[in-house]
Design a protein around this motif. Structure first.
Motif, PDB file in Angstrom:
ATOM      1  N   LEU A  74      60.750  13.059  37.729  1.00 63.10           N
ATOM      2  CA  LEU A  74      61.789  14.037  37.431  1.00 63.10           C
ATOM      3  C   LEU A  74      61.658  14.585  36.022  1.00 63.10           C
ATOM      4  O   LEU A  74      61.812  15.783  35.789  1.00 63.10           O
ATOM      5  N   LEU A  75      61.386  13.677  35.070  1.00 60.33           N
ATOM      6  CA  LEU A  75      61.331  14.117  33.673  1.00 60.33           C
ATOM      7  C   LEU A  75      60.149  15.051  33.455  1.00 60.33           C
ATOM      8  O   LEU A  75      60.257  16.025  32.712  1.00 60.33           O
ATOM      9  N   VAL A  76      59.016  14.767  34.090  1.00 58.85           N
ATOM     10  CA  VAL A  76      57.867  15.659  33.949  1.00 58.85           C
ATOM     11  C   VAL A  76      58.211  17.043  34.504  1.00 58.85           C
ATOM     12  O   VAL A  76      57.974  18.073  33.864  1.00 58.85           O
ATOM     13  N   ILE A  77      58.818  17.055  35.687  1.00 56.78           N
ATOM     14  CA  ILE A  77      59.183  18.342  36.291  1.00 56.78           C
ATOM     15  C   ILE A  77      60.178  19.081  35.413  1.00 56.78           C
ATOM     16  O   ILE A  77      60.047  20.284  35.156  1.00 56.78           O
ATOM     17  N   ALA A  78      61.182  18.347  34.918  1.00 58.15           N
ATOM     18  CA  ALA A  78      62.203  18.975  34.081  1.00 58.15           C
ATOM     19  C   ALA A  78      61.601  19.514  32.793  1.00 58.15           C
ATOM     20  O   ALA A  78      61.965  20.598  32.317  1.00 58.15           O
ATOM     21  N   PHE A  79      60.644  18.763  32.234  1.00 50.65           N
ATOM     22  CA  PHE A  79      59.992  19.192  30.990  1.00 50.65           C
ATOM     23  C   PHE A  79      59.370  20.574  31.178  1.00 50.65           C
ATOM     24  O   PHE A  79      59.599  21.499  30.408  1.00 50.65           O
ATOM     25  N   PHE A  80      58.586  20.721  32.252  1.00 49.88           N
ATOM     26  CA  PHE A  80      57.918  22.010  32.463  1.00 49.88           C
ATOM     27  C   PHE A  80      58.890  23.104  32.862  1.00 49.88           C
ATOM     28  O   PHE A  80      58.752  24.245  32.452  1.00 49.88           O
ATOM     29  N   ARG A  81      59.902  22.737  33.667  1.00 50.90           N
ATOM     30  CA  ARG A  81      60.849  23.784  34.072  1.00 50.90           C
ATOM     31  C   ARG A  81      61.630  24.305  32.875  1.00 50.90           C
ATOM     32  O   ARG A  81      61.867  25.502  32.747  1.00 50.90           O
ATOM     33  N   GLU A  82      62.042  23.395  31.992  1.00 50.81           N
ATOM     34  CA  GLU A  82      62.815  23.860  30.838  1.00 50.81           C
ATOM     35  C   GLU A  82      61.916  24.629  29.872  1.00 50.81           C
ATOM     36  O   GLU A  82      62.301  25.666  29.337  1.00 50.81           O
ATOM     37  N   LEU A  83      60.691  24.104  29.680  1.00 48.74           N
ATOM     38  CA  LEU A  83      59.778  24.753  28.745  1.00 48.74           C
ATOM     39  C   LEU A  83      59.446  26.172  29.199  1.00 48.74           C
ATOM     40  O   LEU A  83      59.558  27.129  28.432  1.00 48.74           O
ATOM     41  N   LEU A  84      59.055  26.309  30.460  1.00 50.68           N
ATOM     42  CA  LEU A  84      58.640  27.620  30.938  1.00 50.68           C
ATOM     43  C   LEU A  84      59.833  28.521  31.249  1.00 50.68           C
ATOM     44  O   LEU A  84      59.769  29.737  31.087  1.00 50.68           O
ATOM     45  N   GLY A  85      60.925  27.915  31.680  1.00 48.19           N
ATOM     46  CA  GLY A  85      62.061  28.723  32.104  1.00 48.19           C
ATOM     47  C   GLY A  85      62.955  29.165  30.959  1.00 48.19           C
ATOM     48  O   GLY A  85      63.550  30.243  31.007  1.00 48.19           O
ATOM     49  N   SER A  86      63.079  28.339  29.931  1.00 46.24           N
ATOM     50  CA  SER A  86      63.965  28.699  28.823  1.00 46.24           C
ATOM     51  C   SER A  86      63.260  28.678  27.471  1.00 46.24           C
ATOM     52  O   SER A  86      63.865  29.009  26.456  1.00 46.24           O
ATOM     53  N   GLY A  87      62.015  28.235  27.422  1.00 45.66           N
ATOM     54  CA  GLY A  87      61.295  28.168  26.155  1.00 45.66           C
ATOM     55  C   GLY A  87      61.801  27.077  25.237  1.00 45.66           C
ATOM     56  O   GLY A  87      61.540  27.094  24.037  1.00 45.66           O
ATOM     57  N   THR A  88      62.534  26.111  25.799  1.00 45.44           N
ATOM     58  CA  THR A  88      63.079  25.052  24.954  1.00 45.44           C
ATOM     59  C   THR A  88      62.682  23.689  25.505  1.00 45.44           C
ATOM     60  O   THR A  88      62.287  23.560  26.655  1.00 45.44           O
ATOM     61  N   ILE A  89      62.798  22.668  24.630  1.00 51.60           N
ATOM     62  CA  ILE A  89      62.668  21.288  25.090  1.00 51.60           C
ATOM     63  C   ILE A  89      63.836  20.520  24.511  1.00 51.60           C
ATOM     64  O   ILE A  89      64.069  20.536  23.300  1.00 51.60           O
ATOM     65  N   TRP A  90      64.580  19.862  25.372  1.00 46.10           N
ATOM     66  CA  TRP A  90      65.786  19.140  24.957  1.00 46.10           C
ATOM     67  C   TRP A  90      66.739  20.068  24.205  1.00 46.10           C
ATOM     68  O   TRP A  90      67.378  19.699  23.242  1.00 46.10           O
ATOM     69  N   GLY A  91      66.788  21.328  24.613  1.00 50.33           N
ATOM     70  CA  GLY A  91      67.694  22.273  23.977  1.00 50.33           C
ATOM     71  C   GLY A  91      67.168  22.872  22.679  1.00 50.33           C
ATOM     72  O   GLY A  91      67.785  23.762  22.103  1.00 50.33           O
ATOM     73  N   VAL A  92      65.995  22.396  22.191  1.00 49.71           N
ATOM     74  CA  VAL A  92      65.447  22.920  20.945  1.00 49.71           C
ATOM     75  C   VAL A  92      64.374  23.952  21.270  1.00 49.71           C
ATOM     76  O   VAL A  92      63.495  23.706  22.097  1.00 49.71           O
ATOM     77  N   ARG A  93      64.449  25.099  20.579  1.00 52.11           N
ATOM     78  CA  ARG A  93      63.515  26.165  20.890  1.00 52.11           C
ATOM     79  C   ARG A  93      62.130  25.800  20.353  1.00 52.11           C
ATOM     80  O   ARG A  93      61.957  25.504  19.176  1.00 52.11           O
ATOM     81  N   VAL A  94      61.115  25.785  21.224  1.00 55.71           N
ATOM     82  CA  VAL A  94      59.774  25.443  20.754  1.00 55.71           C
ATOM     83  C   VAL A  94      58.799  26.599  20.901  1.00 55.71           C
ATOM     84  O   VAL A  94      57.835  26.692  20.153  1.00 55.71           O
ATOM     85  N   LEU A  95      59.028  27.448  21.864  1.00 56.52           N
ATOM     86  CA  LEU A  95      58.129  28.582  22.023  1.00 56.52           C
ATOM     87  C   LEU A  95      58.678  29.747  21.206  1.00 56.52           C
ATOM     88  O   LEU A  95      59.891  29.959  21.147  1.00 56.52           O
ATOM     89  N   GLY A  96      57.766  30.495  20.575  1.00 53.11           N
ATOM     90  CA  GLY A  96      58.173  31.537  19.643  1.00 53.11           C
ATOM     91  C   GLY A  96      58.940  32.677  20.297  1.00 53.11           C
ATOM     92  O   GLY A  96      59.123  32.715  21.510  1.00 53.11           O
ATOM     93  N   ASP A  97      59.367  33.634  19.477  1.00 48.38           N
ATOM     94  CA  ASP A  97      60.168  34.741  19.996  1.00 48.38           C
ATOM     95  C   ASP A  97      59.386  35.608  20.969  1.00 48.38           C
ATOM     96  O   ASP A  97      59.958  36.314  21.783  1.00 48.38           O
ATOM     97  N   GLY A  98      58.061  35.571  20.827  1.00 52.93           N
ATOM     98  CA  GLY A  98      57.243  36.387  21.713  1.00 52.93           C
ATOM     99  C   GLY A  98      57.242  35.898  23.156  1.00 52.93           C
ATOM    100  O   GLY A  98      56.809  36.595  24.059  1.00 52.93           O
ATOM    101  N   TRP A  99      57.727  34.677  23.365  1.00 53.42           N
ATOM    102  CA  TRP A  99      57.709  34.072  24.702  1.00 53.42           C
ATOM    103  C   TRP A  99      58.732  34.750  25.619  1.00 53.42           C
ATOM    104  O   TRP A  99      59.887  34.893  25.264  1.00 53.42           O
ATOM    105  N   VAL A 100      58.248  35.162  26.786  1.00 57.70           N
ATOM    106  CA  VAL A 100      59.166  35.709  27.775  1.00 57.70           C
ATOM    107  C   VAL A 100      59.465  34.620  28.808  1.00 57.70           C
ATOM    108  O   VAL A 100      58.541  34.071  29.409  1.00 57.70           O
ATOM    109  N   ASN A 101      60.733  34.310  28.978  1.00 56.34           N
ATOM    110  CA  ASN A 101      61.090  33.235  29.912  1.00 56.34           C
ATOM    111  C   ASN A 101      60.677  33.555  31.342  1.00 56.34           C
ATOM    112  O   ASN A 101      60.868  34.679  31.807  1.00 56.34           O
ATOM    113  N   TRP A 102      60.129  32.547  31.996  1.00 54.24           N
ATOM    114  CA  TRP A 102      59.862  32.696  33.428  1.00 54.24           C
ATOM    115  C   TRP A 102      61.157  32.354  34.144  1.00 54.24           C
ATOM    116  O   TRP A 102      61.390  31.195  34.457  1.00 54.24           O
ATOM    117  N   SER A 103      61.961  33.357  34.416  1.00 47.89           N
ATOM    118  CA  SER A 103      63.292  33.006  34.922  1.00 47.89           C
ATOM    119  C   SER A 103      63.221  32.333  36.282  1.00 47.89           C
ATOM    120  O   SER A 103      64.149  31.644  36.694  1.00 47.89           O
TER     121      SER A 103
END
Lengths: 207, 194
Positions: free
Chosen positions: A141-170
């Motif tokens: 679950l955690l692996v899946i959640a990690f990728f879903r949050e990273l790609l879907g919102s550009g964040t990990i644990w609520g902290v923004r990690v991908l730059g402003d240029g990142w377009v969320n994969w909604s």
């Protein structure tokens, strides 16, 4: 069976999620945010471990005909504990998880372990089995959640990690993304890791 | 009344319990290999879901809420569902052999179908009225049946095709479910339910 062997088996080849395809009902719903997933996993491990121990301790007292009912009641009692604790300590997350906390009761893994393992083994082994099944479920679950949050919102644990240029994969935070993500995960695991193991796809004790 | 209809259609299409809330996945993946068995399970789910959502609404509103025992709802709901399934099983075994042959084997599976309990829990969280609960239970059941029937149809058609080794079985079923979920998102513009 040795404790170590039980643990290894539950983390690896017999992992409830990708080897048996159990318990994915609630798997997918909470994995769009990593933090919620972690909370959910802790609740599940708690329920799984303690219900396994309880069922195992009572295994000689439970009449065969009503054992499912007894198991459900034991599980439901622990889920109530989890629900009350979550609402008291992390009310925000409890609200976001909504009905999925209660749905731990019908999570096939919890019932499945009680039925398949706890009924025939002593409490110590049942505890090891419960915790390791829970951890095996959680890391998927955690692996899946990690990728879903990273790609879907550009964040990990609520902290923004991908730059402003990142377009969320909604799509990743919506339902289809969850299905695709789990499918890809199963594909990778089965293709790479389980290659040597005998094919066991489809024999899942599906509920 | 009008709102109850909206709830019904939203539960079938835009808020499909399987494709947007992921409930009932286990039996969805396990039983969707053949259209015929899917139809039996789908029918059983419609009946049980409609009845249990109504029963649980009555129990919750007239027993649990007045007594301040809301926290017991998990146990009470699951007992109501299990008892109802047991009774239905006994009744149809007596009444009709054909019906029992068609639905009987699916009923025990249903007690542990997360969608049934899920409907009752959502109903409480969204504080539905009696009519809305009825509509929501029936709509979710129909929505679930539609999804599993479509899935079984697709799986039967692609049964003979070659797929990558690791994707066989569950992996492929999940991809199909994903595509179906995408398709159902197309209904989103029609109505929304929170």
């Amino acid at each position: 069976m040795k404790t170590g062997k039980i643990v290894l088996r539950n983390l690896g080849r017999d992992n409830p999620v990708f080897a048996q395809i159990l318990g994915i009902c609630s798997t997918l719903a909470v994995t769009n945010v990593l933090k919620n997933t972690a909370v959910m996993c802790l609740g599940l491990i708690f329920t799984l471990a303690l219900s396994n121990v309880t069922v195992s301790a009572m295994r000689r007292l439970i009449p065969g005909r009503v054992r499912m009912m007894v198991e459900v009641l034991v599980i439901a009692s622990y889920v109530i504990v989890v629900d009350i604790a979550l609402r008291a300590f992390v009310p925000d997350i409890a609200r976001q998880l909504g009905p999925y906390v209660g749905l731990i009761i019908t999570n096939c893994i919890v019932m499945g372990r009680a039925e398949a393992f706890a009924l025939t083994n002593p409490p110590g082994a049942a505890l090891a089995d419960g915790v390791s099944s829970g951890v095996g479920y959680s890391y998927v679950l955690l692996v899946i959640a990690f990728f879903r949050e990273l790609l879907g919102s550009g964040t990990i644990w609520g902290v923004r990690v991908l730059g402003d240029g990142w377009v969320n994969w909604s799509i990743m935070v919506t339902a289809p993304g969850a299905f695709f993500m789990l499918a890809v995960f199963i594909w990778i695991v089965k293709g790479v890791w389980l290659d040597s193991a005998p094919a066991d796809a489809g024999k899942a004790g599906a509920r | 009344m009008g709102h109850a209809f909206a709830v019904f259609f939203a539960a079938v299409f835009t808020n499909n319990i399987l494709l947007t809330n992921y409930l009932g996945m286990c039996s969805f993946l396990g039983v969707s290999r053949e259209v015929k068995t899917s139809m039996g399970l789908g029918a059983a789910v419609v009946v049980v879901m409609t009845a249990t959502s109504v029963l649980n609404w009555l129990v919750y509103s007239f027993v649990l809420a007045p007594l301040g025992l809301e926290y017991l709802r998990f146990i009470v709901f699951i007992v109501v569902i299990a008892a109802f399934v047991q009774i239905v099983e006994m009744v149809i075994e007596r009444v009709s052999d054909t019906l029992y042959a068609a639905l009987g084997i699916f009923l025990p599976l249903i007690t542990v179908n997360c969608a049934i309990l899920g409907v009752s829990l959502f109903m409480v969280i969204r504080s539905y009225t009696f009519l809305e609960s009825l509509a929501y239970g029936a709509g979710s059941g129909v929505g679930w049946a539609v999804a599993i029937l479509a899935m079984a149809g697709i799986r039967q058609r692609i049964g003979g095709s070659r797929v990558p080794k690791g994707m066989e079985g569950a992996g492929l079923a999940l991809v199909i479910a994903g595509i179906m979920a995408l398709a159902f998102m197309g209904f989103n513009g029609m109505m929304r339910l929170n």
